[in-house]
Design a protein around this motif. Structure first.
Motif, PDB file in Angstrom:
ATOM      1  N   PHE A   8       0.919  -1.344   0.056  1.00  0.00           N
ATOM      2  CA  PHE A   8       0.064   0.002  -0.003  1.00  0.00           C
ATOM      3  C   PHE A   8       0.848   1.355  -0.074  1.00  0.00           C
ATOM      4  N   ARG A  10       1.145   5.711  -0.799  1.00  0.00           N
ATOM      5  CA  ARG A  10       0.400   7.076  -1.183  1.00  0.00           C
ATOM      6  C   ARG A  10       0.979   7.433  -2.484  1.00  0.00           C
ATOM      7  N   TYR A  56      -2.098   1.934  -5.136  1.00  0.00           N
ATOM      8  CA  TYR A  56      -1.916   2.937  -5.139  1.00  0.00           C
ATOM      9  C   TYR A  56      -3.428   3.950  -4.373  1.00  0.00           C
ATOM     10  N   ALA A  57      -3.065   4.976  -3.573  1.00  0.00           N
ATOM     11  CA  ALA A  57      -3.938   5.283  -2.824  1.00  0.00           C
ATOM     12  C   ALA A  57      -4.969   6.117  -3.700  1.00  0.00           C
ATOM     13  N   ASP A  58      -4.463   6.916  -4.458  1.00  0.00           N
ATOM     14  CA  ASP A  58      -5.209   7.843  -5.319  1.00  0.00           C
ATOM     15  C   ASP A  58      -5.404   7.545  -6.905  1.00  0.00           C
ATOM     16  N   GLN A  76      -6.254   1.307  -4.539  1.00  0.00           N
ATOM     17  CA  GLN A  76      -7.031   1.136  -3.589  1.00  0.00           C
ATOM     18  C   GLN A  76      -8.500   1.396  -3.546  1.00  0.00           C
ATOM     19  N   LEU A  81      -9.134   2.772   5.520  1.00  0.00           N
ATOM     20  CA  LEU A  81      -7.977   1.748   5.356  1.00  0.00           C
ATOM     21  C   LEU A  81      -8.756   0.325   5.631  1.00  0.00           C
ATOM     22  N   LYS A  84     -10.168  -0.947   2.382  1.00  0.00           N
ATOM     23  CA  LYS A  84      -9.218  -0.831   1.510  1.00  0.00           C
ATOM     24  C   LYS A  84      -8.459  -2.176   1.384  1.00  0.00           C
TER      25      LYS A  84
END
Length: 200
Positions: A8, A10, A56-58, A76, A81, A84
């Motif tokens: 995981f 960002r 990736y977060a975004d 994600q 969290l 995800k």
């Protein structure tokens, strides 16, 4: 045995990463620190004998430093969290993996050998977990999909590790405990890490 590692991360965007660190060091220095954390995570996962997945977060980035011929990439999905992570585990178990571990990108003390040990320990245990000094965890692994491990958690608090272990016990599962390691979340964490580096 098919093994997968979930990573995981960002997206390294100014002002969007290491916000607690940025309060002291500023956005640009916080981004520089996070890029070092990403580089470390790449270095310890690049040659593992498993299938590494970057979540990736975004947004998904096909042209970044995560080599496309090494890492499989996704984004994600979920409200928090826990959602995800639950989605990532479920997705990969549906791909018929026998062992799955997840890590983040905040732990400069994590090593290739420790990740390899986590997968190995799953031969004799249902789960494996690596506690963080701050009360969270830097690694979680399992041989089956246990959605309860990601539900009803106070994420980003010092209760995450203890509540996850409590769920493991309530499910009647066995668990191997890895060594406790520090995360890099605050300026104090980063300064302490720098002080522990052996100077040549």
């Amino acid at each position: 045995m098919k093994e997968a590692l979930i990573i995981f991360v960002r997206n390294p965007v100014l002002g969007k990463v290491k916000t607690r660190l940025a309060k002291i060091l500023g956005d640009e220095q916080a981004l520089a620190v996070y890029r070092q954390l990403l580089q470390h995570t790449q270095s310890i996962t690049r040659k593992l004998n498993c299938d590494p997945y970057v979540f990736y977060a975004d947004f998904l980035n096909e042209t970044d430093d995560w080599q496309n011929d090494v890492y499989r990439k996704s984004v994600q999905e979920g409200a928090d969290l826990g959602d995800k992570m639950k989605h990532a585990f479920e997705m990969l178990f549906m791909k018929s993996y026998d062992k799955i571990c997840i890590i983040g990108s905040d732990c400069m003390s994590l090593t290739t050998s420790l990740i390899e040990e986590a997968f190995s320990r799953l031969d004799g245990h249902d789960t494996v977990i690596g506690p963080s000094v701050d009360g969270g965890y830097y690694l979680l692994g399992a041989k089956q999909f246990f959605p309860q491990l990601f539900m009803k958690k106070e994420w980003s608090t010092d209760k995450v590790f203890s509540s996850t272990v409590s769920d493991i016990e309530q499910l009647g599962l066995t668990c191997y405990l890895l060594p406790s390691l520090p995360d890099i979340d605050t300026a104090a964490d980063w300064q302490h890490f720098q002080q522990t580096i052996v100077k040549p």
